[in-house]
Design a protein around this motif. Structure first.
Motif, PDB file in Angstrom:
ATOM      1  N   ILE A 166      -0.426  -9.499  -0.091  1.00 55.36           N
ATOM      2  CA  ILE A 166      -0.980  -8.522   0.848  1.00 55.36           C
ATOM      3  C   ILE A 166      -1.421  -9.324   2.059  1.00 55.36           C
ATOM      4  CG2 ILE A 166      -3.240  -8.597  -0.286  1.00 55.36           C
ATOM      5  CD1 ILE A 166      -3.616  -5.677   0.564  1.00 55.36           C
ATOM      6  N   GLU A 167      -0.997  -8.911   3.246  1.00 57.08           N
ATOM      7  CA  GLU A 167      -1.235  -9.722   4.431  1.00 57.08           C
ATOM      8  C   GLU A 167      -1.174  -8.842   5.677  1.00 57.08           C
ATOM      9  OE1 GLU A 167       1.965 -12.473   4.091  1.00 57.08           O
ATOM     10  OE2 GLU A 167       3.417 -11.149   5.038  1.00 57.08           O
ATOM     11  N   GLY A 212      -1.107  -4.165  11.024  1.00 56.84           N
ATOM     12  CA  GLY A 212      -1.343  -3.368   9.823  1.00 56.84           C
ATOM     13  C   GLY A 212      -1.500  -4.242   8.602  1.00 56.84           C
ATOM     14  N   ILE A 213      -1.682  -3.592   7.447  1.00 58.00           N
ATOM     15  CA  ILE A 213      -1.810  -4.297   6.180  1.00 58.00           C
ATOM     16  C   ILE A 213      -0.511  -4.130   5.406  1.00 58.00           C
ATOM     17  CG2 ILE A 213      -3.146  -4.544   4.059  1.00 58.00           C
ATOM     18  CD1 ILE A 213      -4.686  -5.190   6.625  1.00 58.00           C
ATOM     19  N   ARG A 214       0.148  -5.235   5.111  1.00 59.75           N
ATOM     20  CA  ARG A 214       1.461  -5.255   4.491  1.00 59.75           C
ATOM     21  C   ARG A 214       1.346  -5.550   3.005  1.00 59.75           C
ATOM     22  NH1 ARG A 214       5.540 -10.311   5.365  1.00 59.75           N
ATOM     23  NH2 ARG A 214       7.480  -9.417   4.571  1.00 59.75           N
ATOM     24  N   ARG A 229       5.847  -2.659   2.437  1.00 60.40           N
ATOM     25  CA  ARG A 229       5.336  -1.457   3.080  1.00 60.40           C
ATOM     26  C   ARG A 229       4.029  -1.749   3.813  1.00 60.40           C
ATOM     27  NH1 ARG A 229       9.727  -0.384   1.746  1.00 60.40           N
ATOM     28  NH2 ARG A 229      10.530   1.518   0.744  1.00 60.40           N
ATOM     29  N   LEU A 230       3.781  -0.985   4.889  1.00 62.79           N
ATOM     30  CA  LEU A 230       2.518  -1.039   5.609  1.00 62.79           C
ATOM     31  C   LEU A 230       1.621   0.100   5.133  1.00 62.79           C
ATOM     32  CD1 LEU A 230       3.557  -1.795   9.302  1.00 62.79           C
ATOM     33  CD2 LEU A 230       2.380  -3.312   7.736  1.00 62.79           C
ATOM     34  N   LEU A 231       0.369  -0.238   4.827  1.00 60.35           N
ATOM     35  CA  LEU A 231      -0.583   0.760   4.368  1.00 60.35           C
ATOM     36  C   LEU A 231      -1.121   1.572   5.544  1.00 60.35           C
ATOM     37  CD1 LEU A 231      -2.755  -1.253   1.820  1.00 60.35           C
ATOM     38  CD2 LEU A 231      -0.754   0.157   1.360  1.00 60.35           C
ATOM     39  N   PRO A 232      -1.463   2.817   5.326  1.00 60.08           N
ATOM     40  CA  PRO A 232      -2.177   3.558   6.366  1.00 60.08           C
ATOM     41  C   PRO A 232      -3.549   2.953   6.597  1.00 60.08           C
ATOM     42  CG  PRO A 232      -2.093   4.808   4.313  1.00 60.08           C
ATOM     43  CD  PRO A 232      -1.209   3.616   4.121  1.00 60.08           C
ATOM     44  N   ALA A 233      -4.123   3.242   7.753  1.00 54.94           N
ATOM     45  CA  ALA A 233      -5.420   2.671   8.115  1.00 54.94           C
ATOM     46  C   ALA A 233      -6.487   3.080   7.111  1.00 54.94           C
ATOM     47  CB  ALA A 233      -5.804   3.117   9.519  1.00 54.94           C
ATOM     48  N   ALA A 234      -7.503   2.215   6.977  1.00 55.40           N
ATOM     49  CA  ALA A 234      -8.593   2.459   6.037  1.00 55.40           C
ATOM     50  C   ALA A 234      -9.923   2.279   6.747  1.00 55.40           C
ATOM     51  CB  ALA A 234      -8.500   1.487   4.857  1.00 55.40           C
ATOM     52  N   GLY A 289      -4.719 -13.874   8.296  1.00 57.52           N
ATOM     53  CA  GLY A 289      -6.081 -13.504   8.625  1.00 57.52           C
ATOM     54  C   GLY A 289      -6.721 -12.473   7.735  1.00 57.52           C
ATOM     55  N   LEU A 290      -6.078 -12.142   6.614  1.00 55.14           N
ATOM     56  CA  LEU A 290      -6.645 -11.123   5.734  1.00 55.14           C
ATOM     57  C   LEU A 290      -7.740 -11.692   4.845  1.00 55.14           C
ATOM     58  CD1 LEU A 290      -6.106  -8.118   5.393  1.00 55.14           C
ATOM     59  CD2 LEU A 290      -4.667  -8.660   3.434  1.00 55.14           C
TER      60      LEU A 290
END
Length: 572
Positions: free
Chosen positions: A63-64, A69-71, A115-120, A214-215
């Motif tokens: 996860i990065e 976005g968050i991949r 996949r890219l996650l929707p914003a949180a 940077g995650l």
């Protein structure tokens, strides 16, 4: 005698005989198993007996950050089908994405997902991935197979601070981060335990490193520089980071301080987390120096690919700018004299060297609104005269250390983008703006433009000082530029970010505020409350990654709680 029957009688006789044979066979053979029937989930299916149902296999690999976005990356397969399987991605227990694992992946074939996650909302989150079972024969495996879970923080997170509980500096302060990114790895370096009095500097230099754009981060302190880190020197300051792609090594350069600013030590690392003892790059000769910067030539087509450069101002030599050069990944350094003599070298402070793809070194420099640049061929044999970028001014901010230095980067086309805070010439300098100028060659520069800043209250917006802008250019897309800065108004600091996707022609209308703090929550210095002359901003995996100091209300019995933070994610 041969008997004959009508056709219908012959058919009936045949059927009677066949029935008798079948009954005889059934009586003699053992009973067979009934077909498998799966009721009620999934819907009833009956099949002949076969191999038992196989559970899915796979991995939640990473996860990065990617592109703001968050991949989520991994693979999944099921032995009951050669085709693609479905994966379910849940965040904090809630299904947010259903994806098909059908992407081509080395080693696993067409079974990858990315996949890219929707914003949180801001805060800590847990992401879990499961592969959906493709049913085979009985007995059945569970409906889903977990591929694992990973945590991340959305919004601002603390990534590094002052670990030293004793000493004569300001405990729990961290200031002035720089950062550099290569691929998905980012290394940031910063001062920890800032000294409020002469000779300045800090207890030591800290670092924070991320392998996922940077995650998530790991932090520590550099060895062998100051007394606190097992070294011989009293203080350290002005940390900067570079990476030599040819040698696969990270470099952190630090100004060491005893009675004088004695010069620059360089720590090296192959992973950004485990650091060597430092070696001298320049100095250790009784002269007083200030504000170094380091950069490496990572352009593979450059004739000087793999060369690293360090620039610094020699205060003991009329503030002449000095250059050192390394061709072995920062292990050894040699000073590069101006072939026309030291007296011909530019005079100034706050250097920001960058390397163009053709191998030319461009050194922008200047303090407090007046900025200049000169060029050096990659071998150091030719130094070209300094030229003016902008002869401007700046606004001293009451109570704040607000020294204006230049930040610069070169993109893959060779264009250089430089930024600093101050006022354009011809205007009364009542507040500082973020100014930027570009150059195709390091010689010819555009007249500086202001980065436009809109805010709901234009009166307050117009009265706000903007300090310490730092620029980063996307290495994969020269049109994408990010700038990070601090804004000051009435004893309050906001850390803000803006970006352009057209090379700086237009900018996002409203900057994104990453942190807000009071100036009395910041470390003291001889020039006022301190965040630093620069901030950390890099582009990794298409995402802008910022590292910056944040002051917060300290716990009881403690004077400060100022640490280095990052913000996830920043998009263009």
């Amino acid at each position: 005698m041969r008997l004959t029957f009508p056709a219908r009688h012959r058919l009936a006789a045949t059927l009677t005989a066949l029935f008798a044979v079948a009954c005889s066979a059934l009586a003699a053979a053992p009973a067979t198993a009934a077909p498998d029937c799966d009721v009620p989930d999934p819907p009833p299916i009956c099949s002949e007996p076969g191999e038992p149902d196989q559970a899915p296999t796979g991995s939640f690999e990473a996860i990065e950050h990617r592109n703001g976005g968050i991949r989520v990356v991994g693979w999944a397969a099921d032995g009951d089908t050669p085709g693609a399987v479905t994966v379910k991605i849940r965040r904090d227990g809630v299904l947010v994405l259903t994806a098909t694992a059908d992407g081509s992946r080395p080693g696993v074939g067409p079974h990858g997902f990315d996949r890219l996650l929707p914003a949180a909302p801001d805060g800590r989150h847990t992401v879990c991935v499961a592969a959906v079972n493709v049913y085979g024969s009985l007995p059945r495996q569970p409906a889903e197979k977990s591929l694992g879970c990973r945590d991340y923080v959305a919004g601002r997170q603390r990534v590094g601070g002052d670990p030293y509980l004793t000493g004569d500096t300001q405990h729990a302060t961290a200031v002035e981060p720089d950062s550099f990114a290569w691929g998905r790895t980012i290394v940031s370096a910063y001062q920890v335990g800032r000294d409020a009095d002469a000779p300045g500097g800090a207890t030591n230099i800290g670092f924070a490193t991320s392998y996922d754009a940077g995650l998530t981060w790991t932090s520590g302190t550099l060895p062998g520089i100051t007394l606190a880190g097992g070294g011989p020197h009293l203080r350290a300051s002005d940390p900067v980071v570079a990476y030599s792609a040819r040698h696969g090594v990270w470099l952190t350069a630090s100004l060491v301080i005893n009675d004088l600013h004695d010069g620059v030590l360089v720590n090296r690392s192959t992973d950004g987390r485990t650091w060597s003892a430092p070696g001298w790059a320049i100095g250790n000769d009784g002269q007083d120096r200030d504000k170094e910067w380091v950069v490496c030539d990572n352009w593979t087509a450059s004739p000087h690919y793999g060369t690293c450069y360090l620039t610094i101002t020699n205060l003991s030599a009329s503030s002449r700018i000095e250059l050192a050069r390394s061709t072995d990944g920062g292990l050894t350094w040699a000073t590069v004299p101006n072939p026309r003599g030291a007296a011909s070298s530019p005079t100034g402070n706050g250097t920001a060297p960058v390397v163009r793809p053709d191998g030319r070194l461009v050194v922008a420099y200047g303090l407090n609104g007046s900025t200049r640049a000169f060029t050096v061929d990659g071998a150091g044999a030719v130094w070209n005269d300094s030229g003016t970028i902008h002869a401007g001014t700046y606004h001293p901010v009451p109570g704040m250390r607000a020294v204006s230095v230049v930040s610069a980067e070169a993109d893959r086309s060779g264009r250089i983008v430089a930024t600093w805070h101050g006022c354009r010439a011809g205007y009364p300098c009542q507040v500082n703006d973020v100014l930027f100028s570009t150059s195709p060659d390091g010689v010819n520069w555009t007249y500086p433009a202001e980065v436009p800043v809109d805010c709901p209250d234009q009166g307050l917006c117009a009265a706000t000082d903007r300090l310490a802008p730092t620029v980063a250019v996307d290495p994969d897309d020269p049109a994408r530029i990010g700038i990070l800065w601090n804004s000051y108004l009435n004893g309050r600091i906001d850390t803000q970010f803006t970006s352009s996707v057209d090379g700086g022609h237009t900018w996002r209308r409203y900057p994104q505020t990453l942190a807000t703090m009071r100036t009395d929550q910041l470390a003291n210095s001889g020039l006022g409350r301190m965040l630093g002359e620069y901030l950390g901003l890099s582009v990794a995996n298409g995402s802008a990654v910022a590292t910056f100091p944040v002051g917060q209300a300290p716990p009881a019995g403690q004077a400060f709680d100022q640490a280095i933070h990052a913000y996830n994610p920043l998009g263009f």
